[in-house]
Design an enzyme around this catalytic site. Structure first.
Site: not given
Ligand code: AMP
Length: 171
Positions: A59, A96
């Site tokens: 995205r 995780e």
């Molecule tokens: P992180 O590495 O945990 O910061 O996850 C980042 C990626 O996961 C981002 O590129 C988001 O597109 C996706 N993501 C994580 N949680 C969500 C959520 N609750 N809603 C939408 N996209 C999420």
């Protein structure tokens, strides 16, 4: 800016039970909403001499090219493993359960380039921290990281100490 929250659709239990998914497609289709987001992302880093805007798959690919265009910078895709055709650099990061990786073309960023990293959501920050490491591996300078949404409770910002982190909407 907070009015934009009305344009983001919240989907409970997607993609798995317990996750509240922030669906940006309802924002993207809204002409003035999409413009407001790109303008706001651009404004924070205008005048910072950004050379490249890196979008994180998938995205991040929606927002980063528009921001790059607005900043007169180049766009660079950061992808999941084995998607890029030319020689790549890679950084692995912890999930995780297990690990994941991000890759970038070795010649996408020159040493000393000012780089802005863009994604839709800052959640745990694992992906963003890996993206910053990867840019630095190529000799780029991370000028900042921009996200449309920050999930404050997951403290992703703590994984990005010392960086200029811009987020538009907090949940
Ligand atoms: P992180 O590495 O945990 O910061 O996850 C980042 C990626 O996961 C981002 O590129 C988001 O597109 C996706 N993501 C994580 N949680 C969500 C959520 N609750 N809603 C939408 N996209 C999420």
């Amino acid at each position: 800016m907070n009015q934009l929250k009305n344009l983001i659709r919240e989907i409970p239990d997607y993609p798995k039970p317990g996750i509240l998914f922030y669906d940006i497609t309802t924002l993207l289709k809204h002409p003035s909403g999409f413009r407001a987001v790109i303008d706001a992302l651009r404004a924070h880093f205008a005048g910072h001499g950004i050379d490249r805007v890196v979008g994180i798959e998938a995205r991040g690919f929606i927002f980063a090219p528009a921001v790059a265009y607005a900043l007169s910078a180049g766009f660079v895709p950061m992808r999941k493993p084995k998607k890029l055709p030319a020689p790549t650099e890679r950084v692995e990061y912890a999930l995780e359960y297990g690990t994941d990786s991000v890759e970038i073309h070795k010649d996408a960023i020159d040493a000393g380039h000012n780089v802005l990293i863009v994604d839709d959501v800052l959640a745990t920050g694992g992906t963003a921290a890996a993206a910053a490491k990867l840019v630095e591996k190529l000799g780029g300078r991370v000028a900042g990281l921009s996200f449309v949404i920050e999930l404050d409770g997951l403290k992703g910002r703590d994984k990005l100490p010392g960086y200029d982190v811009q987020t538009l909407l907090h949940y």
